[in-house]
Design a protein around this motif. Structure first.
Motif, short mmCIF file in Angstrom:
data_model
loop_
_atom_site.label_atom_id
_atom_site.label_comp_id
_atom_site.label_asym_id
_atom_site.label_seq_id
_atom_site.Cartn_x
_atom_site.Cartn_y
_atom_site.Cartn_z
N ASP A 86 9.97 3.59 -7.28
CA ASP A 86 11.04 3.90 -8.21
C ASP A 86 11.03 5.35 -8.66
OD1 ASP A 86 13.31 3.00 -9.72
OD2 ASP A 86 12.05 3.07 -11.53
N GLU A 87 9.86 5.94 -8.83
CA GLU A 87 9.75 7.30 -9.34
C GLU A 87 10.16 8.37 -8.32
OE1 GLU A 87 7.29 4.62 -11.78
OE2 GLU A 87 7.43 4.91 -9.61
N CYS A 88 10.26 8.02 -7.07
CA CYS A 88 10.65 8.99 -6.03
C CYS A 88 12.16 9.19 -6.03
CB CYS A 88 10.18 8.51 -4.66
SG CYS A 88 8.39 8.60 -4.49
N PHE A 89 12.62 10.39 -5.72
CA PHE A 89 14.05 10.67 -5.79
C PHE A 89 14.81 10.14 -4.58
CE2 PHE A 89 12.65 14.49 -3.54
CZ PHE A 89 13.65 14.67 -2.59
N ALA A 90 14.10 9.82 -3.49
CA ALA A 90 14.76 9.25 -2.31
C ALA A 90 13.80 8.29 -1.62
CB ALA A 90 15.20 10.34 -1.35
N SER A 91 14.37 7.29 -0.98
CA SER A 91 13.57 6.30 -0.23
C SER A 91 14.32 5.93 1.05
CB SER A 91 13.33 5.04 -1.06
OG SER A 91 12.55 5.34 -2.21
N LEU A 92 13.57 5.81 2.13
CA LEU A 92 14.13 5.47 3.44
C LEU A 92 13.45 4.21 3.96
CD1 LEU A 92 13.80 9.06 4.97
CD2 LEU A 92 15.73 8.14 3.67
N PHE A 130 -0.45 1.35 -6.53
CA PHE A 130 0.65 1.25 -7.50
C PHE A 130 0.09 1.15 -8.91
CE2 PHE A 130 3.25 0.10 -3.80
CZ PHE A 130 4.42 0.78 -4.08
N ALA A 131 -0.88 0.26 -9.12
CA ALA A 131 -1.47 0.08 -10.45
C ALA A 131 -2.29 1.30 -10.86
CB ALA A 131 -2.33 -1.18 -10.47
N THR A 132 -3.12 1.79 -9.96
CA THR A 132 -4.02 2.90 -10.28
C THR A 132 -3.26 4.17 -10.66
OG1 THR A 132 -5.72 2.01 -8.80
CG2 THR A 132 -5.89 4.35 -9.35
N PHE A 133 -2.17 4.45 -9.98
CA PHE A 133 -1.45 5.70 -10.22
C PHE A 133 -0.16 5.53 -11.01
CE2 PHE A 133 -4.20 6.41 -6.57
CZ PHE A 133 -4.96 7.45 -7.07
N GLY A 134 0.08 4.34 -11.53
CA GLY A 134 1.23 4.11 -12.40
C GLY A 134 2.56 4.30 -11.71
N LEU A 135 2.65 3.84 -10.46
CA LEU A 135 3.90 3.91 -9.72
C LEU A 135 4.55 2.52 -9.69
CD1 LEU A 135 2.66 6.24 -6.87
CD2 LEU A 135 4.21 6.85 -8.75
N THR A 136 5.87 2.50 -9.65
CA THR A 136 6.61 1.24 -9.76
C THR A 136 7.17 0.80 -8.42
OG1 THR A 136 7.28 1.99 -11.97
CG2 THR A 136 8.46 0.09 -11.04
N PRO A 137 6.69 -0.36 -7.90
CA PRO A 137 7.27 -0.88 -6.65
C PRO A 137 8.62 -1.53 -6.92
CG PRO A 137 5.56 -2.37 -7.44
CD PRO A 137 5.61 -1.20 -8.40
N VAL A 138 9.59 -1.23 -6.06
CA VAL A 138 10.93 -1.80 -6.17
C VAL A 138 11.24 -2.49 -4.84
CG1 VAL A 138 13.38 -1.25 -6.46
CG2 VAL A 138 11.66 0.03 -7.73
N PRO A 139 11.75 -3.73 -4.86
CA PRO A 139 12.06 -4.40 -3.60
C PRO A 139 13.08 -3.60 -2.78
CG PRO A 139 12.16 -5.95 -5.43
CD PRO A 139 12.03 -4.58 -6.03
N ALA A 140 12.82 -3.51 -1.49
CA ALA A 140 13.74 -2.86 -0.57
C ALA A 140 14.81 -3.86 -0.15
CB ALA A 140 12.98 -2.35 0.65
N ASN A 171 0.83 -1.20 0.00
CA ASN A 171 0.00 0.00 0.00
C ASN A 171 0.87 1.25 0.00
OD1 ASN A 171 -2.59 1.29 0.09
ND2 ASN A 171 -2.13 1.86 2.19
N ILE A 172 0.27 2.33 -0.46
CA ILE A 172 0.91 3.65 -0.46
C ILE A 172 -0.01 4.61 0.29
CG2 ILE A 172 1.77 5.59 -1.83
CD1 ILE A 172 1.93 3.64 -4.23
N MET A 173 0.58 5.39 1.18
CA MET A 173 -0.17 6.42 1.90
C MET A 173 0.54 7.75 1.74
SD MET A 173 -0.73 6.78 5.97
CE MET A 173 -1.48 8.25 6.63
N THR A 174 -0.19 8.78 1.37
CA THR A 174 0.37 10.12 1.33
C THR A 174 0.42 10.64 2.75
OG1 THR A 174 -0.56 10.46 -0.88
CG2 THR A 174 0.08 12.43 0.36
#
Length: 178
Positions: free
Chosen positions: A115-121, A96-106, A32-35
């Motif tokens: 993937d589209e974000c410039f930084a991930s923690l 992820f599917a609805t908004f066209g964002l790409t999940p990348v394994p941590a 899931n993604i939460m803003t």
């Protein structure tokens, strides 16, 4: 000029602490993604981040169960997707599917990076002592990633009630902090 009274409901827009982020969690069926914009740095080393999640949010339950998440920092070019994620519940929608964002394994947590974000923690819950009363999670960053090709990305900052500000020019001033 005399100051005017400000409704208490608008104080948030004055103190908003940082960029809007996308918090990802691992779910049983799908991630899931939460803003999220209610977050603050608490400690520098190790990096501790405080985040407020409502117990009504789907991500609240996922974070409580898993004890881990990822904080993904988008640049302003993702603004419409960020707002879309914030206006949609993950209980019913694969964001992820609805908004066209790409999940990348941590590397160290089950929650995916975006993937589209410039930084991930990558984060683990460090202290949940204020979760019941305030929904306040203290997270420890255990791994951090940045896109070296994105220099000084412009971030989105929530001012409340659908208003956003875009980060502007960076200025450098003398500091004793190293």
């Amino acid at each position: 000029m005399a100051k005017q009274s400000l409704p208490l409901s608008e104080v948030y827009g004055l103190l908003e602490p940082g960029p809007v982020v996308l918090l990802t969690t691992a779910g049983e069926d799908r991630p899931n993604i939460m803003t999220l914009s209610w977050h603050t740095m608490i400690e520098f080393e190790p990096p501790l981040v405080g985040c407020v999640l409502s117990n009504r949010d789907y991500s609240f339950d996922l974070l409580r169960r898993s004890g881990e998440c990822a904080i993904n920092i988008p640049a302003v070019d993702l603004a419409e997707k960020v707002v879309g994620c914030g206006n949609t519940t993950g209980r019913e929608t694969d964001k992820f599917a609805t908004f066209g964002l790409t999940p990348v394994p941590a590397a160290r947590v089950k929650a995916p990076l975006i993937d589209e974000c410039f930084a991930s923690l990558e984060c683990e819950v460090f202290d949940d002592g204020m979760v019941e009363q305030y929904g306040f999670f203290i997270l420890q960053v255990i791994e951090a990633w940045i896109d070296p090709l994105q220099h000084d990305p412009r971030t989105l900052h929530h001012r409340g009630k659908g208003a956003f500000m875009i980060a502007g020019e960076t200025v450098r001033l003398p500091s004793r902090m190293k």
